[in-house]
Design a protein around this motif. Structure first.
Motif, PDB file in Angstrom:
ATOM      1  N   ASP A  19      42.169  45.995  23.576  1.00  0.00           N
ATOM      2  CA  ASP A  19      41.294  47.287  22.973  1.00  0.00           C
ATOM      3  C   ASP A  19      39.791  47.111  22.838  1.00  0.00           C
ATOM      4  O   ASP A  19      39.191  48.139  22.729  1.00  0.00           O
ATOM      5  N   ALA A  20      39.394  46.114  23.055  1.00  0.00           N
ATOM      6  CA  ALA A  20      37.858  45.729  22.999  1.00  0.00           C
ATOM      7  C   ALA A  20      37.206  46.155  24.306  1.00  0.00           C
ATOM      8  O   ALA A  20      37.932  46.128  25.474  1.00  0.00           O
ATOM      9  N   SER A  21      36.150  46.930  24.238  1.00  0.00           N
ATOM     10  CA  SER A  21      35.381  47.331  25.342  1.00  0.00           C
ATOM     11  C   SER A  21      35.057  46.281  26.524  1.00  0.00           C
ATOM     12  O   SER A  21      34.893  45.269  25.977  1.00  0.00           O
ATOM     13  N   PRO A  22      35.084  46.629  27.573  1.00  0.00           N
ATOM     14  CA  PRO A  22      34.744  45.480  28.672  1.00  0.00           C
ATOM     15  C   PRO A  22      33.036  45.051  28.171  1.00  0.00           C
ATOM     16  O   PRO A  22      32.937  43.958  28.444  1.00  0.00           O
ATOM     17  N   GLU A  23      32.327  45.918  27.681  1.00  0.00           N
ATOM     18  CA  GLU A  23      30.990  45.382  27.230  1.00  0.00           C
ATOM     19  C   GLU A  23      31.139  44.228  26.279  1.00  0.00           C
ATOM     20  O   GLU A  23      30.295  43.293  26.278  1.00  0.00           O
ATOM     21  N   ALA A  24      32.110  44.506  24.984  1.00  0.00           N
ATOM     22  CA  ALA A  24      32.022  43.587  24.206  1.00  0.00           C
ATOM     23  C   ALA A  24      32.561  42.268  24.722  1.00  0.00           C
ATOM     24  O   ALA A  24      32.470  41.208  24.181  1.00  0.00           O
ATOM     25  N   ARG A  25      33.540  42.513  25.573  1.00  0.00           N
ATOM     26  CA  ARG A  25      34.401  41.200  25.999  1.00  0.00           C
ATOM     27  C   ARG A  25      33.431  40.430  27.117  1.00  0.00           C
ATOM     28  O   ARG A  25      33.217  39.160  26.930  1.00  0.00           O
ATOM     29  N   ALA A  26      32.447  40.952  27.663  1.00  0.00           N
ATOM     30  CA  ALA A  26      31.415  40.534  28.457  1.00  0.00           C
ATOM     31  C   ALA A  26      30.693  39.698  27.888  1.00  0.00           C
ATOM     32  O   ALA A  26      29.965  38.721  28.287  1.00  0.00           O
ATOM     33  N   MET A  27      30.104  40.287  26.567  1.00  0.00           N
ATOM     34  CA  MET A  27      29.130  39.640  25.821  1.00  0.00           C
ATOM     35  C   MET A  27      29.744  38.471  25.032  1.00  0.00           C
ATOM     36  O   MET A  27      29.016  37.570  24.937  1.00  0.00           O
ATOM     37  N   ALA A  28      30.904  38.273  24.836  1.00  0.00           N
ATOM     38  CA  ALA A  28      31.718  37.115  24.337  1.00  0.00           C
ATOM     39  C   ALA A  28      31.705  36.082  25.144  1.00  0.00           C
ATOM     40  O   ALA A  28      31.661  34.832  25.114  1.00  0.00           O
ATOM     41  N   GLU A  29      32.128  36.414  26.568  1.00  0.00           N
ATOM     42  CA  GLU A  29      31.862  35.424  27.548  1.00  0.00           C
ATOM     43  C   GLU A  29      30.577  34.712  27.921  1.00  0.00           C
ATOM     44  O   GLU A  29      30.482  33.626  28.278  1.00  0.00           O
ATOM     45  N   SER A  30      29.523  35.743  27.853  1.00  0.00           N
ATOM     46  CA  SER A  30      28.209  35.348  28.059  1.00  0.00           C
ATOM     47  C   SER A  30      27.484  34.545  26.942  1.00  0.00           C
ATOM     48  O   SER A  30      26.362  33.871  27.233  1.00  0.00           O
ATOM     49  N   ASP A  31      27.692  34.955  25.734  1.00  0.00           N
ATOM     50  CA  ASP A  31      27.210  34.325  24.594  1.00  0.00           C
ATOM     51  C   ASP A  31      27.961  33.291  23.939  1.00  0.00           C
ATOM     52  O   ASP A  31      28.917  33.454  23.525  1.00  0.00           O
ATOM     53  N   PRO A  32      27.488  31.928  24.128  1.00  0.00           N
ATOM     54  CA  PRO A  32      28.419  30.655  23.608  1.00  0.00           C
ATOM     55  C   PRO A  32      28.600  30.900  22.278  1.00  0.00           C
ATOM     56  O   PRO A  32      29.913  30.546  21.771  1.00  0.00           O
ATOM     57  N   GLU A  33      27.715  31.025  21.359  1.00  0.00           N
ATOM     58  CA  GLU A  33      28.105  31.137  19.924  1.00  0.00           C
ATOM     59  C   GLU A  33      28.935  32.329  19.568  1.00  0.00           C
ATOM     60  O   GLU A  33      29.752  32.092  19.013  1.00  0.00           O
ATOM     61  N   LEU A  34      28.881  33.555  20.100  1.00  0.00           N
ATOM     62  CA  LEU A  34      29.650  34.737  19.906  1.00  0.00           C
ATOM     63  C   LEU A  34      31.426  34.231  20.337  1.00  0.00           C
ATOM     64  O   LEU A  34      32.274  34.470  19.984  1.00  0.00           O
ATOM     65  N   GLY A  35      31.334  33.388  21.716  1.00  0.00           N
ATOM     66  CA  GLY A  35      32.604  33.195  22.136  1.00  0.00           C
ATOM     67  C   GLY A  35      33.116  32.181  21.190  1.00  0.00           C
ATOM     68  O   GLY A  35      34.314  32.130  21.214  1.00  0.00           O
TER      69      GLY A  35
END
Length: 241
Positions: A19-35
């Motif tokens: 249900d999360a947007s592709p943009e939010a998921r992509a940010m989690a994959e590219s941002d180590p702290e957020l991931g």
């Protein structure tokens, strides 16, 4: 979308990642702290969901749906027993996961509560792999940094830190990797005027729920080291296993 907007969206969809947007998921994959935050938060929510599923009263879902289909003119008191049962199940789930015990000294209970929030990713931390940099940052923030650490405690790979308050005084949390995939969280504070201070240079060990802890004092500083790794791994740091 900025990082905080992505975090809020991911926080609302940990159990439904699709249900999360592709943009939010992509940010989690590219941002180590957020991931890293998302991984912890998801693991915590999954644990809560498992406990909740095991404690939901029989027929609760059907009861909620049945009451929801009743005419709107029916008094709200018809819903109260159903909602109370749901609230009780959620509270029980949190109780089963929460390691703080009523017989703990206040400073220990507050320390463990803060550590639990860090462990499950519901409290933000400052990420760093440089122990000396962490200590300098804590000093700059007027938070206590450990002056001496016993055994191999200070030799563990460092992960993050956080400034907190414990028993009304400044304290610090330093997060280490005790084993691959498992963390140990060190809380350090000044013990001037503090009651129930742990013994000098002699760790006291305690287990509660799925946590193992060691607490000790070194001069004017007192420490608690808490981990979900097993007791043998904790005692090994002090040369006791």
């Amino acid at each position: 979308m900025n990082r905080e907007e992505a975090r809020l969206e991911l926080d609302a969809t940990t159990l439904r990642p699709q249900d999360a947007s592709p943009e939010a998921r992509a940010m989690a994959e590219s941002d180590p702290e957020l991931g890293a935050w998302l991984e912890k938060r998801t693991a915590f929510d999954e644990q809560v969901a498992e406990v909740f599923a095991a404690t939901v009263p029989a027929g609760l879902r059907e009861s909620i749906l049945q009451n929801a289909r009743k005419p709107a003119r029916r008094p709200m008191r018809w819903m109260i027993p159903t909602l109370a049962a749901a609230a009780a199940a959620i509270a029980l789930g949190w109780t089963l996961l929460w390691p703080v015990e009523s017989n703990m000294p206040g400073w220990q209970a507050e320390s463990l509560a803060a550590v639990t929030k860090v462990e499950y990713g519901v409290s933000k931390v400052h990420l760093s792999r440089d122990f000396e940099a962490i200590k300098k940052m804590l000093v700059a923030d007027q938070s206590p940094a450990p002056e001496h650490l016993p055994g191999k405690v200070g030799a563990m790979p460092v992960l993050a830190c956080k400034c907190i308050k414990v028993a009304g005084r400044s304290a610090s949390i330093i997060c280490f990797e005790i084993e691959p995939g498992k963390e140990a969280h060190l809380v350090v504070m000044n013990n001037d005027g503090m009651s129930n201070v742990p013994p000098q240079l002699q760790p006291q060990f305690k287990s509660c729920k799925n946590w193992n802890m060691a607490s000790w004092s070194d001069g004017k500083q007192s420490f608690i080291l808490a981990t979900r790794a097993d007791e043998a791994a904790l005692k090994k740091l002090f040369g006791l296993a």
